[in-house]
Design a protein around this motif. Sequence first.
Motif, PDB file in Angstrom:
ATOM      1  N   THR A 178       0.831  -1.210   0.000  1.00 60.01           N
ATOM      2  CA  THR A 178       0.000   0.000   0.000  1.00 60.01           C
ATOM      3  C   THR A 178       0.863   1.256   0.000  1.00 60.01           C
ATOM      4  OG1 THR A 178      -1.684  -1.228   1.260  1.00 60.01           O
ATOM      5  CG2 THR A 178      -1.902   1.171   1.171  1.00 60.01           C
ATOM      6  N   TRP A 191      -8.770  -2.211  -1.586  1.00 58.66           N
ATOM      7  CA  TRP A 191      -8.391  -3.583  -1.207  1.00 58.66           C
ATOM      8  C   TRP A 191      -9.456  -4.498  -1.801  1.00 58.66           C
ATOM      9  CZ3 TRP A 191      -5.027  -7.043   0.388  1.00 58.66           C
ATOM     10  CH2 TRP A 191      -5.495  -8.277   0.858  1.00 58.66           C
ATOM     11  N   LEU A 206      -5.785  -7.181   5.187  1.00 55.02           N
ATOM     12  CA  LEU A 206      -6.737  -6.071   5.216  1.00 55.02           C
ATOM     13  C   LEU A 206      -6.330  -5.052   6.278  1.00 55.02           C
ATOM     14  CD1 LEU A 206      -9.349  -4.621   4.465  1.00 55.02           C
ATOM     15  CD2 LEU A 206     -10.587  -6.225   5.972  1.00 55.02           C
ATOM     16  N   ALA A 207      -5.909  -5.525   7.447  1.00 57.45           N
ATOM     17  CA  ALA A 207      -5.508  -4.629   8.526  1.00 57.45           C
ATOM     18  C   ALA A 207      -4.271  -3.820   8.143  1.00 57.45           C
ATOM     19  CB  ALA A 207      -5.247  -5.424   9.803  1.00 57.45           C
ATOM     20  N   TYR A 209      -3.249  -3.011   5.116  1.00 62.95           N
ATOM     21  CA  TYR A 209      -3.697  -2.024   4.108  1.00 62.95           C
ATOM     22  C   TYR A 209      -4.386  -0.853   4.802  1.00 62.95           C
ATOM     23  CZ  TYR A 209      -7.444  -0.102   1.156  1.00 62.95           C
ATOM     24  OH  TYR A 209      -8.339   0.731   0.531  1.00 62.95           O
ATOM     25  N   THR A 210      -5.279  -1.148   5.734  1.00 70.60           N
ATOM     26  CA  THR A 210      -6.048  -0.110   6.419  1.00 70.60           C
ATOM     27  C   THR A 210      -5.139   0.814   7.223  1.00 70.60           C
ATOM     28  OG1 THR A 210      -7.967  -1.587   6.546  1.00 70.60           O
ATOM     29  CG2 THR A 210      -7.940   0.297   8.040  1.00 70.60           C
ATOM     30  N   THR A 214      -4.824   4.799   6.484  1.00 78.05           N
ATOM     31  CA  THR A 214      -5.187   5.735   7.552  1.00 78.05           C
ATOM     32  C   THR A 214      -4.008   6.625   7.927  1.00 78.05           C
ATOM     33  OG1 THR A 214      -6.795   4.126   8.400  1.00 78.05           O
ATOM     34  CG2 THR A 214      -6.124   5.897   9.879  1.00 78.05           C
ATOM     35  N   THR A 219      -8.856   7.348   2.820  1.00 78.54           N
ATOM     36  CA  THR A 219      -9.999   6.528   3.211  1.00 78.54           C
ATOM     37  C   THR A 219      -9.856   5.115   2.652  1.00 78.54           C
ATOM     38  OG1 THR A 219     -11.449   8.467   3.184  1.00 78.54           O
ATOM     39  CG2 THR A 219     -12.509   6.292   3.095  1.00 78.54           C
ATOM     40  N   PRO A 220      -9.828   4.102   3.510  1.00 78.63           N
ATOM     41  CA  PRO A 220      -9.756   2.721   3.010  1.00 78.63           C
ATOM     42  C   PRO A 220     -11.000   2.378   2.186  1.00 78.63           C
ATOM     43  CG  PRO A 220      -9.194   2.828   5.342  1.00 78.63           C
ATOM     44  CD  PRO A 220      -9.775   4.171   4.976  1.00 78.63           C
ATOM     45  N   ARG A 221     -10.795   1.562   1.153  1.00 76.72           N
ATOM     46  CA  ARG A 221     -11.887   1.123   0.280  1.00 76.72           C
ATOM     47  C   ARG A 221     -11.778  -0.399   0.158  1.00 76.72           C
ATOM     48  NH1 ARG A 221     -12.818   5.098  -4.256  1.00 76.72           N
ATOM     49  NH2 ARG A 221     -12.123   7.133  -3.515  1.00 76.72           N
ATOM     50  N   ALA A 222     -12.450  -1.108   1.035  1.00 79.24           N
ATOM     51  CA  ALA A 222     -12.356  -2.568   1.058  1.00 79.24           C
ATOM     52  C   ALA A 222     -13.515  -3.182   0.286  1.00 79.24           C
ATOM     53  CB  ALA A 222     -12.340  -3.074   2.490  1.00 79.24           C
TER      54      ALA A 222
END
Length: 348
Positions: A178, A191, A206-207, A209-210, A214, A219-222
């Motif tokens: 990321t 993601w 995922l964590a 990436y977030t 952040t 803004t995360p986009r999962a």
Amino acid sequence: MARVSGRVTIAQIARAARAAQSTVSCVLNGKFKESGASAERIAQIQAIARRLNYRPSAAARAMRTGRCDAIGLVLSTRPGRISPFLDLWLGLMDDLHARGLSLTVARLPDDELTDDAALPRLMREWAVDGLLIDYVADAPPHFIDLLRDQHIPTVWLNHRQDFDAAFPDDHHGARLATEHLIALGHRRIAWHSDNAGPHYSHGERLAGYTVAMTAAGLTPRAHLGDHWASPAERLPVARRLLKSDDRPTAVLCYGAQDALPLYVAALERGWRVPRDLSLITFHREPFGTHGIDLTTAIIPAAAMGRAAVDLLLAKLAEAGQAQTAMALPYTLHAGATCAPPLATVVRS
């Protein structure tokens, strides 16, 4: 000198060399100083042992040292519960071979793994000093209890826990990937995973990436699937992701099975990768197919195998003392699917 039929003993070598058995034993076990023999005499005894095709007795060595110099590898028979990495096995086996250790492998169903008598019997029949466990998710609690209660030296592979485990640091891998996209100038980074699996890597990637998004004020986009998507389902999902008005300029994908449908969906829209869309995936080696060289977060599979051996041998040397787990860092293969975003995204 004719070779002796059957297993050759130290007594037979001693007779052939006209030497004391104690001298021959010291020489063959590398205790040259204790043997009291000259360098010439040591070389002569070793040459006779080779001509007679002498092989040390593993049973005798185990009785003498209390160690079998062998490791067991237990694999689950449940689908999706063992590591799919050839490099893991190669790293593990090469390391054991270099140390003069042997490996015994078996796939065992849960009913055997949770049988109170099965594990001790397995240790006796296999004649192993400890176990490597490749059961990456949802291992039966009673199996874990048996390993602990019966004091079986164990290290887990590709299984995230605080002690006695070697696993890829997937949180680090996702952050690394990321941050690479952010450094290129991307701000709308998604993601994407079409799979909902039990392995810890789903949550950790995922964590990671977030956290990276952040930390950069983004803004995360999962985009997450709620089941294990079939190949036929993945392309329609990719098309929907790229059709949105606020579509991402870059996507970090859980695996190549998620990245390739996005590549195809981008081509369908007349886009070029990476000019119009950047893609990164995770894989055990740089992922390439049909001329596509995907930017890849490299899963440290071989290093994981070597680390597991190190942990288990340290545990054996320290009378079963728990060993701090080893989280193996990722590297990034640059590939050809990442580039700075266009100044203006053309919506179609």
